[in-house]
Design a protein around this motif. Structure first.
Motif, PDB file in Angstrom:
ATOM      1  N   GLN A 183       1.980   1.298  -7.472  1.00 49.10           N
ATOM      2  CA  GLN A 183       2.609   1.079  -6.167  1.00 49.10           C
ATOM      3  C   GLN A 183       1.706   1.565  -5.048  1.00 49.10           C
ATOM      4  O   GLN A 183       1.585   0.929  -3.988  1.00 49.10           O
ATOM      5  CB  GLN A 183       3.974   1.773  -6.095  1.00 49.10           C
ATOM      6  N   GLN A 184       1.028   2.692  -5.274  1.00 44.58           N
ATOM      7  CA  GLN A 184       0.075   3.180  -4.278  1.00 44.58           C
ATOM      8  C   GLN A 184      -1.080   2.194  -4.096  1.00 44.58           C
ATOM      9  O   GLN A 184      -1.536   1.952  -2.975  1.00 44.58           O
ATOM     10  CB  GLN A 184      -0.457   4.550  -4.698  1.00 44.58           C
ATOM     11  N   VAL A 185      -1.522   1.609  -5.188  1.00 45.64           N
ATOM     12  CA  VAL A 185      -2.603   0.628  -5.115  1.00 45.64           C
ATOM     13  C   VAL A 185      -2.150  -0.597  -4.313  1.00 45.64           C
ATOM     14  O   VAL A 185      -2.907  -1.130  -3.481  1.00 45.64           O
ATOM     15  CB  VAL A 185      -3.055   0.213  -6.528  1.00 45.64           C
ATOM     16  N   ALA A 186      -0.939  -1.038  -4.549  1.00 42.90           N
ATOM     17  CA  ALA A 186      -0.417  -2.190  -3.808  1.00 42.90           C
ATOM     18  C   ALA A 186      -0.335  -1.889  -2.318  1.00 42.90           C
ATOM     19  O   ALA A 186      -0.682  -2.739  -1.480  1.00 42.90           O
ATOM     20  CB  ALA A 186       0.957  -2.577  -4.353  1.00 42.90           C
ATOM     21  N   ASP A 187       0.101  -0.694  -1.971  1.00 43.59           N
ATOM     22  CA  ASP A 187       0.182  -0.305  -0.558  1.00 43.59           C
ATOM     23  C   ASP A 187      -1.198  -0.271   0.079  1.00 43.59           C
ATOM     24  O   ASP A 187      -1.388  -0.720   1.217  1.00 43.59           O
ATOM     25  CB  ASP A 187       0.855   1.063  -0.427  1.00 43.59           C
ATOM     26  N   LEU A 188      -2.178   0.247  -0.656  1.00 43.91           N
ATOM     27  CA  LEU A 188      -3.545   0.310  -0.141  1.00 43.91           C
ATOM     28  C   LEU A 188      -4.150  -1.081  -0.009  1.00 43.91           C
ATOM     29  O   LEU A 188      -4.891  -1.365   0.940  1.00 43.91           O
ATOM     30  CB  LEU A 188      -4.408   1.178  -1.060  1.00 43.91           C
ATOM     31  N   ALA A 189      -3.834  -1.958  -0.962  1.00 42.19           N
ATOM     32  CA  ALA A 189      -4.356  -3.327  -0.902  1.00 42.19           C
ATOM     33  C   ALA A 189      -3.894  -4.023   0.373  1.00 42.19           C
ATOM     34  O   ALA A 189      -4.660  -4.770   1.004  1.00 42.19           O
ATOM     35  CB  ALA A 189      -3.909  -4.117  -2.131  1.00 42.19           C
ATOM     36  N   ALA A 190      -2.656  -3.779   0.768  1.00 44.27           N
ATOM     37  CA  ALA A 190      -2.128  -4.383   1.991  1.00 44.27           C
ATOM     38  C   ALA A 190      -2.869  -3.854   3.220  1.00 44.27           C
ATOM     39  O   ALA A 190      -3.129  -4.605   4.178  1.00 44.27           O
ATOM     40  CB  ALA A 190      -0.633  -4.106   2.107  1.00 44.27           C
TER      41      ALA A 190
END
Length: 457
Positions: A183-190
């Motif tokens: 989930q942290q990776v997804a937030d950073l990707a955005a």
């Protein structure tokens, strides 16, 4: 595993059946025996995958191995899908055309069980200079068959981790957690999507193939609490955890992933990362040596962290391209000499001195990670790679027991066909041609056919 029977079928028929599973629909027939144009005398035939480290080996062989031993090596080098088909055909038939082939820790236990490989313990015992105990324990275990014998030696080993552009993160004021969740990776990707002109947030494989899309996706499934099969061989692709993981993966790559994701595999993501088209990439640890090569445009700009998790402590895969010697080889002793050289400490030294230490086929020997030259050249990723390999859990990769070993695959012969067909459905979802729910409904039906086979055994 075979269906119990009072009357055991002839060995050739068992081999044929297994070959049909591994190769279908490539093979329309099967034959037994060790016929064919095999090697002989002072030459051996080697069939291998065409990745950069293998082609480097091909270039170095004549001037070093052949010069030292007098053994000529005839190489056949093919793309991954093609080489797998050709290897399984030749080894299943025990045609003896190829003495040595590149096999992974997926194939080697299966091939050994079918009697297609020459055991290597006897050679190791007579070759103390090879130093088998220097091979990292997870690699040794993954190349050991049910009978407790070794049937392969690793050329290089890998796990998986997350690679990211430190400079891009710094410009955006972002910090990568030391142990990120998905989930942290997804937030950073955005947040890093569009950080530079034409740059997307992350690259994730979407190319069909059991060893392409399904490899990273299965590690995501594992850490989200899913599994392909439970211990009773019931297919679980329709479970909430499997669906949640797949929706997450597909959603992330569609929202913030590379362009043309449905046709992007390892090679395409490597190219995108090298050309600054993506800010993050989750994939094989072996990619780091290529990204940090002397001529790489992103050398020194990258950071590395362990494979993202959700419900598990780790989620990195375990993989090796290894050498297997065909049981029907007419030159097994000379084949071992080649394997010993190609997987030995001396070869790593040779590559380090001629091509640079970041290019060494690492991930297999403890001594590599004690080598000062390698540690300096690969400082940004070498410790992370070693930790990922040593912490990989092929027998316990998720939150529940499994009926077969494997992290990014299920260690059964049928998985090549099943994984590829499922990957085609998921890739169609990545491309937007169908929903994840539709893809998994079709995939569950495919997996249930395997369930029926194994539940009756």
């Amino acid at each position: 595993m075979r269906t119990p029977s009072r009357r055991r079928p002839p060995r050739a028929l068992l081999a044929c059946a297994a070959a049909g599973t591994l190769l279908a629909p490539l093979l329309s027939g099967c034959w037994a025996g060790a016929g064919g144009a095999g090697s002989g005398g002072d030459s051996i035939n080697v069939l291998m995958v065409n990745n950069p480290q293998m082609t480097e080996l091909q270039k170095l062989t004549a001037a070093h191995f052949t010069k030292e031993t007098g053994i000529k090596v005839n190489f056949t080098v093919l793309p991954e899908n093609d080489v797998r088909d050709k290897i399984s055909q030749d080894f299943a038939n025990q045609a003896g055309q190829y003495d040595v082939a590149t096999l992974s820790n997926y194939e080697i236990p299966i091939y050994a069980r079918n009697g297609w490989l020459h055991e290597m313990d006897s050679y190791v015992a007579k070759d103390p200079g090879y130093d088998e105990q220097d091979i990292l324990k997870p690699m040794r275990q993954s190349l050991t068959a049910d009978d407790g014998k070794l049937y392969g030696q690793p050329f290089y080993g890998e796990s998986s981790f997350l690679m990211y552009r430190k400079d891009v993160f710094a410009k955006k004021g972002l910090t990568m957690p030391a142990h990120p969740t998905w989930q942290q990776v997804a937030d950073l990707a955005a947040k890093v999507d569009g950080a530079e002109s034409g740059m997307k947030g992350i690259c994730l494989r979407g190319l069909p193939g059991w060893g392409e899309l399904m490899a990273p996706l299965t590690t995501v499934v594992n850490t989200f609490g899913g599994t392909w099969f439970d211990t009773r061989w019931k297919a679980r692709l329709d479970s909430p955890a499997f669906e949640k993981a797949t929706k997450f993966y597909v959603g992330l790559v569609r929202a913030h992933g590379e362009s043309g994701a449905a046709q992007s595999g390892f090679a395409e993501c490597l190219n995108d990362m090298t050309q600054s088209k993506v800010a993050m990439w989750y994939d094989a640890t072996s990619a780091a040596g290529l990204l940090e090569a002397a001529d790489s445009p992103v050398k020194g700009k990258l950071g590395y962290v362990p494979a993202p998790v959700e419900q598990t402590e780790s989620s990195g895969w375990l993989y090796t391209w290894a050498w297997g010697i065909q049981k029907a080889s007419h030159n097994a002793d000379k084949a071992w000499q080649f394997v010993s050289w190609a997987s030995g400490k001396g070869y790593e030294q040779l590559v380090g001195e001629t091509s640079g230490w970041a290019n060494v086929p690492a991930g297999k020997r403890a001594s590599t990670y004690e080598n000062a030259d390698y540690r300096t050249s690969a400082a940004s990723f070498q410790e992370m790679t070693k930790d990922a390999i040593e912490n990989a859990r092929p027998n316990d990769p998720g939150v529940q027991p499994r009926p077969a070993p494997g992290i990014q695959f299920v260690g059964i012969p049928e998985f090549t066909d099943l994984g590829t067909k499922v990957s085609q459905e998921i890739s169609a979802a990545v491309a937007g041609r169908q929903s994840v729910a539709e893809a998994l409904k079709k995939s569950q039906a495919l997996a249930e056919r395997i369930s029926e086979e194994y539940q009756g055994r």
